[in-house]
Design an enzyme around this catalytic site. Structure first.
Site, PDB file in Angstrom:
ATOM      1  N   LYS A  52     -10.280 104.871  60.523  1.00 16.29           N
ATOM      2  CA  LYS A  52     -10.343 104.581  59.088  1.00 16.29           C
ATOM      3  C   LYS A  52     -11.223 103.362  58.849  1.00 16.29           C
ATOM      4  CE  LYS A  52      -6.118 107.032  58.238  1.00 16.29           C
ATOM      5  NZ  LYS A  52      -4.671 107.071  58.180  1.00 16.29           N
ATOM      6  N   GLN A  96      -0.078 102.922  57.516  1.00 14.75           N
ATOM      7  CA  GLN A  96      -0.135 104.000  58.511  1.00 14.75           C
ATOM      8  C   GLN A  96       1.272 104.464  58.884  1.00 14.75           C
ATOM      9  OE1 GLN A  96      -3.044 105.495  59.731  1.00 14.75           O
ATOM     10  NE2 GLN A  96      -1.573 106.924  60.576  1.00 14.75           N
ATOM     11  N   ASP A 119      -3.472 107.232  49.620  1.00 14.83           N
ATOM     12  CA  ASP A 119      -2.974 108.373  50.402  1.00 14.83           C
ATOM     13  C   ASP A 119      -2.480 109.488  49.481  1.00 14.83           C
ATOM     14  OD1 ASP A 119      -3.178 108.453  53.141  1.00 14.83           O
ATOM     15  OD2 ASP A 119      -1.515 107.063  53.492  1.00 14.83           O
TER      16      ASP A 119
END
Ligand code: NAP
Length: 283
Positions: A52, A96, A119
């Site tokens: 990422k 995460q 997200d």
């Protein structure tokens, strides 16, 4: 033989588009910025986080990295999120997953401001998705739609079957297909005659988590098949939820594993960062 949908190529195309948008923002004096939070030392999570950050670098998005020890408390993580929520220069917050067991994931995801939820997991954004009004869409499901559309397949009016109803893949994929005017059926572990239902599909999305679950006799001639599955076999190789050998001779379009849906998730995350940044700057 099916046309292979090249997720690597399409994700690179999207990242290049993001780069152009990031440059446009920078020309206005705005630097898009993503905060990536990792708790603990899970090796797979470390790889995801590294990728990422690399993608941010490629796209010209600033990344802030928070690598916290596995014994970080829920309160400590919540205060970091509060700090990032309040930081006007940070446009997106990504925590995460999975988090260590002593931390309530739901509580953490709920604390992220919906406008910074790149997200697309916050219930507010999930709600917007269900009424067809989401700006920040869950990355993997949105990636599936991009793969279909950029392959030139029109979703409108097509019979779409999604196998899997998880909150992070199956359900949002179904909602996005519906928003594209597909006629959507969702299958799950209690579905009867699943092979028969799948055979009706003109567009079939597999998000089951079982290696080679979708067999040749479950797919109709000329279908578009999107394989979200990422399963690690005993020999260490990656394998999808679709039996590629059996299905590819029948499908018109098919995604491989790896190199299909996988690379799309990060590309769509980058796209969400730009969307979040633009919105927060009233653009
Ligand atoms: P999940 O939460 O385990 O959900 C699996 C779904 O499949 C559930 O809805 C389950 O039904 C259904 N299912 C299980 N066994 C079935 C059966 N025998 N027949 C029909 N349906 C069945 O998994 P997920 O998080 O959605 O992930 C699915 C796959 O996508 C995994 O391989 C995962 O690794 C992969 N994935 C890839 C990416 C990416 O490429 N970036 C991102 C996320 C996930 P019930 O609801 O009835 O239990």
């Amino acid at each position: 033989m099916a046309n292979i949908i090249d997720g690597k190529r399409i994700s690179a195309e999207i990242k290049d588009e993001v780069k152009v948008k990031a440059d446009e923002l920078k020309a206005k004096g705005i630097e898009p910025c993503l905060a990536v939070v990792l708790v603990g030392e899970d090796p797979a999570s470390q790889v995801y986080v590294r990728n990422k950050k690399k993608a941010c670098e490629y796209c010209g998005i600033k990344s802030l990295s928070y690598e916290l020890s596995a014994d970080t408390t829920e309160d400590e993580l919540l205060s970091l999120i509060d700090k990032l929520n309040a930081d006007k220069s940070c446009n997106g917050i990504l925590v995460q997953l999975p988090l260590p067991k002593h931390i309530d994931e739901n509580k953490i995801l709920l604390r992220i401001l919906p406008e910074k939820d790149v997200d697309g997991f916050h219930p507010y954004n999930v709600g917007l998705l269900s009424i067809g009004k989401a700006d920040l869409k869950a990355c993997t499901p949105a990636g599936c739609i991009e793969l279909i559309k950029r392959s030139g397949v029109d979703i409108t009016g097509k019979r779409c079957v999604v196998v899997g109803r998880s909150n992070i893949v199956g359900k949002p994929v179904g909602m996005l297909l519906l928003a594209e005017n597909g006629t959507v059926t969702t299958c799950h572990s209690k579905t009867k005659n699943i092979a028969e239902v799948c055979r009706q599909a003109e567009i079939l999305v597999a998000a089951v988590g079982i290696p080679r679950f979708i067999k040749g006799d479950m797919v109709s001639q000329g279908a578009t098949v999107i394989d979200v599955g990422v399963n690690r076999l005993e020999n260490g190789k990656l394998c999808g939820d679709v039996d590629f050998e059996e299905v590819s001779p029948k499908a018109a379009y098919i995604t491989p594993v790896p190199g299909g849906v996988g690379p799309m998730t990060i590309a769509m995350l980058m796209k969400n960062c730009i969307t979040a940044c633009r919105k927060q700057n009233n653009l």
